[in-house]
Scaffold this motif. Structure first.
Motif, PDB file in Angstrom:
ATOM      1  N   MET A 166       0.830  -1.207   0.000  1.00 48.95           N
ATOM      2  CA  MET A 166       0.000   0.000   0.000  1.00 48.95           C
ATOM      3  C   MET A 166       0.862   1.253   0.000  1.00 48.95           C
ATOM      4  O   MET A 166       0.563   2.234  -0.683  1.00 48.95           O
ATOM      5  CB  MET A 166      -0.915  -0.015   1.220  1.00 48.95           C
ATOM      6  N   ASP A 167       1.937   1.223   0.788  1.00 50.95           N
ATOM      7  CA  ASP A 167       2.829   2.378   0.867  1.00 50.95           C
ATOM      8  C   ASP A 167       3.422   2.682  -0.506  1.00 50.95           C
ATOM      9  O   ASP A 167       3.480   3.840  -0.948  1.00 50.95           O
ATOM     10  CB  ASP A 167       3.934   2.095   1.883  1.00 50.95           C
ATOM     11  N   SER A 168       3.858   1.646  -1.202  1.00 51.24           N
ATOM     12  CA  SER A 168       4.433   1.808  -2.531  1.00 51.24           C
ATOM     13  C   SER A 168       3.399   2.358  -3.511  1.00 51.24           C
ATOM     14  O   SER A 168       3.674   3.269  -4.296  1.00 51.24           O
ATOM     15  CB  SER A 168       4.976   0.467  -3.025  1.00 51.24           C
ATOM     16  N   TRP A 169       2.187   1.816  -3.436  1.00 53.69           N
ATOM     17  CA  TRP A 169       1.113   2.209  -4.353  1.00 53.69           C
ATOM     18  C   TRP A 169       0.728   3.678  -4.148  1.00 53.69           C
ATOM     19  O   TRP A 169       0.664   4.464  -5.095  1.00 53.69           O
ATOM     20  CB  TRP A 169      -0.085   1.293  -4.121  1.00 53.69           C
ATOM     21  N   VAL A 170       0.498   4.063  -2.891  1.00 54.13           N
ATOM     22  CA  VAL A 170       0.115   5.447  -2.584  1.00 54.13           C
ATOM     23  C   VAL A 170       1.265   6.394  -2.914  1.00 54.13           C
ATOM     24  O   VAL A 170       1.062   7.485  -3.446  1.00 54.13           O
ATOM     25  CB  VAL A 170      -0.317   5.591  -1.108  1.00 54.13           C
ATOM     26  N   THR A 202      -8.061  15.402  -3.289  1.00 50.98           N
ATOM     27  CA  THR A 202      -7.367  14.160  -3.639  1.00 50.98           C
ATOM     28  C   THR A 202      -5.994  14.113  -2.979  1.00 50.98           C
ATOM     29  O   THR A 202      -5.585  13.088  -2.421  1.00 50.98           O
ATOM     30  CB  THR A 202      -7.213  14.045  -5.170  1.00 50.98           C
ATOM     31  N   SER A 203      -5.290  15.220  -3.031  1.00 48.23           N
ATOM     32  CA  SER A 203      -3.970  15.301  -2.386  1.00 48.23           C
ATOM     33  C   SER A 203      -4.072  15.056  -0.895  1.00 48.23           C
ATOM     34  O   SER A 203      -3.258  14.337  -0.293  1.00 48.23           O
ATOM     35  CB  SER A 203      -3.342  16.672  -2.632  1.00 48.23           C
ATOM     36  N   GLU A 204      -5.083  15.648  -0.288  1.00 48.18           N
ATOM     37  CA  GLU A 204      -5.268  15.500   1.157  1.00 48.18           C
ATOM     38  C   GLU A 204      -5.604  14.057   1.515  1.00 48.18           C
ATOM     39  O   GLU A 204      -5.092  13.506   2.491  1.00 48.18           O
ATOM     40  CB  GLU A 204      -6.394  16.441   1.624  1.00 48.18           C
ATOM     41  N   ASP A 205      -6.447  13.427   0.697  1.00 50.97           N
ATOM     42  CA  ASP A 205      -6.814  12.017   0.946  1.00 50.97           C
ATOM     43  C   ASP A 205      -5.593  11.114   0.830  1.00 50.97           C
ATOM     44  O   ASP A 205      -5.397  10.208   1.646  1.00 50.97           O
ATOM     45  CB  ASP A 205      -7.893  11.569  -0.049  1.00 50.97           C
ATOM     46  N   ARG A 208      -3.357  11.630   3.842  1.00 51.36           N
ATOM     47  CA  ARG A 208      -3.920  11.002   5.038  1.00 51.36           C
ATOM     48  C   ARG A 208      -3.751   9.484   4.979  1.00 51.36           C
ATOM     49  O   ARG A 208      -3.415   8.842   5.977  1.00 51.36           O
ATOM     50  CB  ARG A 208      -5.394  11.378   5.174  1.00 51.36           C
ATOM     51  N   THR A 209      -3.966   8.904   3.786  1.00 47.75           N
ATOM     52  CA  THR A 209      -3.787   7.454   3.620  1.00 47.75           C
ATOM     53  C   THR A 209      -2.345   7.056   3.888  1.00 47.75           C
ATOM     54  O   THR A 209      -2.072   6.051   4.565  1.00 47.75           O
ATOM     55  CB  THR A 209      -4.181   7.029   2.188  1.00 47.75           C
ATOM     56  N   LYS A 210      -1.403   7.861   3.359  1.00 50.29           N
ATOM     57  CA  LYS A 210       0.021   7.590   3.578  1.00 50.29           C
ATOM     58  C   LYS A 210       0.359   7.620   5.065  1.00 50.29           C
ATOM     59  O   LYS A 210       1.094   6.758   5.571  1.00 50.29           O
ATOM     60  CB  LYS A 210       0.847   8.650   2.830  1.00 50.29           C
ATOM     61  N   GLU A 212      -1.691   6.979   7.571  1.00 52.04           N
ATOM     62  CA  GLU A 212      -2.287   5.801   8.210  1.00 52.04           C
ATOM     63  C   GLU A 212      -1.440   4.551   7.953  1.00 52.04           C
ATOM     64  O   GLU A 212      -1.255   3.714   8.844  1.00 52.04           O
ATOM     65  CB  GLU A 212      -3.719   5.584   7.695  1.00 52.04           C
ATOM     66  N   ILE A 213      -0.937   4.425   6.724  1.00 51.13           N
ATOM     67  CA  ILE A 213      -0.097   3.273   6.383  1.00 51.13           C
ATOM     68  C   ILE A 213       1.205   3.316   7.176  1.00 51.13           C
ATOM     69  O   ILE A 213       1.665   2.298   7.708  1.00 51.13           O
ATOM     70  CB  ILE A 213       0.183   3.232   4.869  1.00 51.13           C
ATOM     71  N   ASP A 214       1.823   4.480   7.267  1.00 46.10           N
ATOM     72  CA  ASP A 214       3.063   4.623   8.039  1.00 46.10           C
ATOM     73  C   ASP A 214       2.835   4.270   9.502  1.00 46.10           C
ATOM     74  O   ASP A 214       3.690   3.635  10.145  1.00 46.10           O
ATOM     75  CB  ASP A 214       3.593   6.061   7.931  1.00 46.10           C
ATOM     76  N   LYS A 215       1.677   4.659  10.017  1.00 47.89           N
ATOM     77  CA  LYS A 215       1.337   4.351  11.411  1.00 47.89           C
ATOM     78  C   LYS A 215       1.194   2.835  11.596  1.00 47.89           C
ATOM     79  O   LYS A 215       1.692   2.268  12.578  1.00 47.89           O
ATOM     80  CB  LYS A 215       0.041   5.064  11.794  1.00 47.89           C
TER      81      LYS A 215
END
Length: 336
Positions: A166-170, A202-205, A208-210, A212-215
């Motif tokens: 997911m991290d790579s994809w985002v 879109t940038s903000e989403d 935020r996703t990045k 959450e993944i890092d967390k």
């Protein structure tokens, strides 16, 4: 240290325990016994089955659904249903489409809906749903401890690799958006849907996703919050598969603190077959000691009957965590 001393609990933060191993080694029995024992110690415990072929309800002998439900004091259980998880996502998208009819179309809500349809039938749907459950309980801190009764090794490794994927994809999406930059203005003249790429929301989403993944990656790699317990049986195939899994888990910085050796045979003098199996297992136990030198190794004896039902599972738990004796072995009442 005693085996139970390897549990670490954090005030106001959930502890995560993954129980894994080759298919058929007794992961569900060990994870169910562990969850029952933790609940007995006063810890608010959730046990989650991530195996598509769920056996948690059969093990505990209680009905379990796709939402956490309390099955006894301090113990909650859920069997993840990827179809149900995808249906929820589809319902959320349909609600968003109804509220924002102009946001559909290519690369919009309709596109995402089509992607979810494909994802629900993909080989990774089970792992995606399991990872979403992990994210949900990770952020809520509703439970003292969450025990994951995982699928056989391959599924589990895919589940635990999800944050990296997911991290790579985002990251690639964010990089693409940055590279496009001002070019989106020219593209919008011929492709109006490029508005979605240039949308600040879109940038903000994505940001935020990045986060959450890092967390999630940080929690999974924190040995004070997340540990993996490998279940093996004294057979070469189980040992070597677990050794490979251990190496793979190391790549994701996940701490494997202990190995549970299940179905250990006693030496019964008046049973030639039992004695032969015992001798063979002693060789395999020596191999386990050699292969897993950095982990705490605990043994669970072979029971004469199936280990299912809460009474039997608690008996296993007290052998594993309280050093209780197995009276079935003492009585030499093993049925083969």
């Amino acid at each position: 240290m005693a085996f139970k001393d390897y549990f670490k609990f954090n005030k106001d933060k959930t502890t995560f325990i993954f129980v894994g191993g080759k298919g058929g080694v007794g992961k569900t029995s060990v994870s169910s016994a562990t969850a029952l024992w933790l609940a007995e110690q006063g810890k608010k415990t959730l046990i989650v089955s991530t195996d598509p072929a769920h056996s948690l309800a059969d093990s505990l002998e209680v009905p379990i659904g796709s939402y956490p439900r309390e099955i006894k004091t301090n113990l909650f259980a859920v069997e993840i249903d990827p179809d149900e998880a995808m249906a929820q996502k589809q319902a959320q998208l349909e609600a968003q489409k109804a509220a924002n009819p102009n946001d559909g179309g290519l690369l919009g809500m309709d596109f995402l809906s089509d992607q979810l349809d494909m994802a629900s039938a993909s080989p990774g749907a089970d792992e995606a749903a399991a990872f979403e459950m992990f994210m949900a309980v990770m952020n809520s801190d509703e439970y003292d401890v969450v025990v994951f009764d995982t699928a056989p090794t391959g599924h589990t490794l895919r589940l635990l690799s999800f944050p990296e994927v997911m991290d790579s994809w985002v990251g690639k999406l964010m990089m693409l958006k940055t590279k496009l930059g001002g070019a989106t203005n020219a593209l919008k003249k011929i492709m109006p849907f490029m508005d979605a790429v240039d949308d600040p929301q879109t940038s903000e989403d994505l940001k935020r996703t990045k986060e959450e993944i890092d967390k999630a990656k940080a929690v999974l790699s924190d040995p004070d919050r997340t540990t993996f317990k490998m279940v093996v049986i004294p057979e070469e195939m189980s040992i070597y598969e677990s050794e490979r899994a251990l190496e793979a888990l190391g790549k994701y910085d996940i701490t494997v603190d202990s190995v549970v050796v299940n179905q250990v045979m006693p030496d019964i003098a008046d049973c030639d077959f039992c004695h032969s199996r015992h001798k063979l297992q002693q060789k395999r136990l020596a191999l386990i000691d050699q292969k897993f030198q950095d982990q705490h190794i605990a043994e669970v004896p072979l029971f004469k009957d199936e280990v299912k039902g809460q009474e039997k599972l608690l008996k296993l738990a007290h052998i594993l965590y309280d050093d209780a004796d197995n009276d079935e072995v003492v009585q030499e009442a093993i049925q083969l």
